[in-house]
Design an enzyme around this catalytic site. Structure first.
Site, PDB file in Angstrom:
ATOM      1  N   GLY A 106       5.484   1.732  -5.111  1.00 41.64           N
ATOM      2  CA  GLY A 106       4.541   2.840  -5.025  1.00 41.64           C
ATOM      3  C   GLY A 106       4.620   3.750  -6.229  1.00 41.64           C
ATOM      4  CB  SER A 130       1.527  -4.616  -5.559  1.00 36.17           C
ATOM      5  OG  SER A 130       0.478  -4.400  -4.639  1.00 36.17           O
ATOM      6  CG  HIS A 159       5.077  -6.344  -3.238  1.00 34.73           C
ATOM      7  ND1 HIS A 159       6.268  -6.122  -2.565  1.00 34.73           N
ATOM      8  CD2 HIS A 159       4.212  -5.432  -2.738  1.00 34.73           C
ATOM      9  CE1 HIS A 159       6.123  -5.128  -1.720  1.00 34.73           C
ATOM     10  NE2 HIS A 159       4.878  -4.687  -1.795  1.00 34.73           N
ATOM     11  N   GLY A 209       0.275   2.263   2.456  1.00 36.57           N
ATOM     12  CA  GLY A 209      -1.129   2.197   2.881  1.00 36.57           C
ATOM     13  C   GLY A 209      -2.111   1.976   1.749  1.00 36.57           C
ATOM     14  CG  PHE A 210      -4.411   3.936   0.746  1.00 35.40           C
ATOM     15  CD1 PHE A 210      -5.649   3.332   0.942  1.00 35.40           C
ATOM     16  CD2 PHE A 210      -3.860   4.690   1.777  1.00 35.40           C
ATOM     17  CE1 PHE A 210      -6.339   3.493   2.148  1.00 35.40           C
ATOM     18  CE2 PHE A 210      -4.537   4.856   2.978  1.00 35.40           C
ATOM     19  CZ  PHE A 210      -5.780   4.260   3.162  1.00 35.40           C
ATOM     20  N   GLY A 211      -2.728   1.585  -2.751  1.00 35.50           N
ATOM     21  CA  GLY A 211      -2.247   1.523  -4.127  1.00 35.50           C
ATOM     22  C   GLY A 211      -2.690   2.773  -4.880  1.00 35.50           C
ATOM     23  CB  SER A 264      -2.758   0.878 -10.117  1.00 37.90           C
ATOM     24  OG  SER A 264      -1.762   1.730  -9.644  1.00 37.90           O
TER      25      SER A 264
HETATM   26  C1  DX5 Z   1       1.343   0.611  -0.864  1.00 39.44           C
HETATM   27  C2  DX5 Z   1       1.762  -0.787  -1.203  1.00 39.44           C
HETATM   28  C3  DX5 Z   1       2.068  -1.004  -2.617  1.00 39.44           C
HETATM   29  C4  DX5 Z   1       0.951  -0.733  -3.589  1.00 39.44           C
HETATM   30  C5  DX5 Z   1       1.561  -0.397  -4.909  1.00 39.44           C
HETATM   31  O1  DX5 Z   1       1.351   0.762   0.502  1.00 39.44           O
HETATM   32  O2  DX5 Z   1       2.902  -1.135  -0.460  1.00 39.44           O
HETATM   33  O3  DX5 Z   1       2.649  -2.292  -2.839  1.00 39.44           O
HETATM   34  O4  DX5 Z   1       0.061  -1.791  -3.749  1.00 39.44           O
HETATM   35  O5  DX5 Z   1       0.558  -0.037  -5.790  1.00 39.44           O
HETATM   36  P1  DX5 Z   1       0.805   1.030  -6.948  1.00 39.44           P
HETATM   37  O6  DX5 Z   1       1.820   0.450  -7.867  1.00 39.44           O
HETATM   38  O7  DX5 Z   1      -0.542   1.174  -7.557  1.00 39.44           O
HETATM   39  O8  DX5 Z   1       1.306   2.287  -6.298  1.00 39.44           O
HETATM   40 ZN    ZN Z   2       3.957  -2.960  -1.012  1.00 37.92          ZN
END
Ligand code: DX5
Ligand code: ZN
Length: 228
Positions: free
Chosen positions: A176, A10, A35, A146-148, A198
Site C-alpha cells: 500500500g 500488484s 501479488h 480495498g484500493f490501489g 500504481s
Molecule cells: C490494496 C491492495 C494493494 C494495492 C497496492 O488493498 O492490497 O495490493 O493494489 O496498490 P498501491 O501500490 O497503488 O498502493
Molecule cells: Zn494487496
C-alpha cells in the site's frame, strides 16, 4: 540471512482486460512474484476477482510466476481449496477475517500452498505474533485494504521493525503506497517482500522502478547483516 529482497507488483492497477499480458510484462521487467488482490465487497468495500480468473491466468502465464494471493475476503476458509486448484502458490489471509487462524494455516499447508498472514492498520503486531512461527510471510498493510493508489502510512513501520527484531528470518511484506518515495522507510524497518501497484504499473519504465525497489531492500539487508 535467510530472507532476500523480492518485488511483487500488484496488478490491481493494470488494465484488467489484458491481465495475462500485464502479468507477463511485469515478469519480463524483473518482478520476483505477482501479488493478486482478491476482494469480496464485504471484508473490503471493493470487488475484484476470484479463483476462476486465477485459473485462467495460470494457464496464460505458465507455471513459473509465483502467485501471492492477497485474500481480502470474509470467510477465507472458503477459498483455500479452489485457489490451490487454480494454481495459487501462497494464500495470504487476514487475521481479522477468521476466528481460527491455526486451523486455516493447517488447511492452507495441506492444500500445498505457502501461508501468508496479513494485518490491517488497526490490528497490532502482537496479535499476529503468536502465529509467526507457523507462517511463511507476515503482511503489514500500509494502507486500509480495498484500493490501489492510496497514501503510504509511515506509522506502520514500527510494526515491521518489531517483527524483524523478533523473527529475524521471517518474510515480511508491505503493501500500500509503496514506491520509490517510500521504499527506504520499508527497507530500513526490515521489510523484504515489497508489493507495489500504481508506482510500478503506472510508470513509463517499470523495469527501473522494480530495480530501484530491489536495490533499496538489498542494501538494507546487507547493512543489517553487517550491523549484527
Ligand atoms: C490494496 C491492495 C494493494 C494495492 C497496492 O488493498 O492490497 O495490493 O493494489 O496498490 P498501491 O501500490 O497503488 O498502493
Ligand atoms: Zn494487496
Amino acid at each position: 540471512m535467510a530472507y532476500s529482497a523480492k518485488i511483487g507488483p500488484s496488478i490491481l492497477s493494470s488494465d484488467l482486460s489484458c491481465l495475462g499480458s500485464e502479468c507477463v510484462r511485469m515478469m519480463e521487467c524483473g518482478a520476483d512474484y505477482l501479488h493478486l488482490d482478491v476482494m469480496d465487497g464485504h471484508f473490503v468495500p471493493n470487488l475484484t476477482f476470484g479463483h476462476p480468473m486465477v485459473e485462467c491466468l495460470r494457464k496464460s502465464v505458465g507455471q513459473d510466476p509465483f502467485f501471492d494471493m492477497h485474500m481480502m475476503v470474509s470467510r477465507p476458509e472458503q477459498w483455500v481449496k479452489p485457489m490451490a486448484a487454480a494454481g495459487a502458490n501462497q494464500y495470504t489471509f487476514h487475521l481479522e477475517a477468521t476466528t481460527n487462524p491455526g486451523n486455516l494455516i493447517k488447511e492452507i499447508r495441506e492444500s500445498g500452498m505457502k501461508v501468508g498472514l496479513a494485518i490491517k492498520p488497526g490490528t497490532t503486531v502482537e496479535e499476529l505474533a503468536p502465529w509467526a512461527n507457523q507462517i511463511d510471510m507476515a503482511l503489514v498493510m500500509t494502507v486500509e485494504p480495498g484500493f490501489g493508489g492510496q497514501k503510504f502510512m509511515e506509522d506502520m513501520m514500527p510494526k515491521v521493525s518489531w517483527l524483524r527484531s523478533q523473527f529475524p528470518s521471517l518474510d515480511i511484506e508491505v503493501d500500500g503506497g509503496v514506491g520509490p518515495d517510500t521504499i527506504h522507510k520499508c527497507a530500513e524497518a526490515g521489510a523484504n517482500m515489497i508489493v507495489s501497484g500504481s508506482a510500478v504499473i503506472g510508470s513509463d519504465d517499470p523495469r527501473s522502478v522494480i530495480a530501484l525497489l530491489r536495490t533499496a531492500v538489498s542494501e538494507a539487508i546487507q547493512k543489517r547483516s553487517l550491523d549484527r
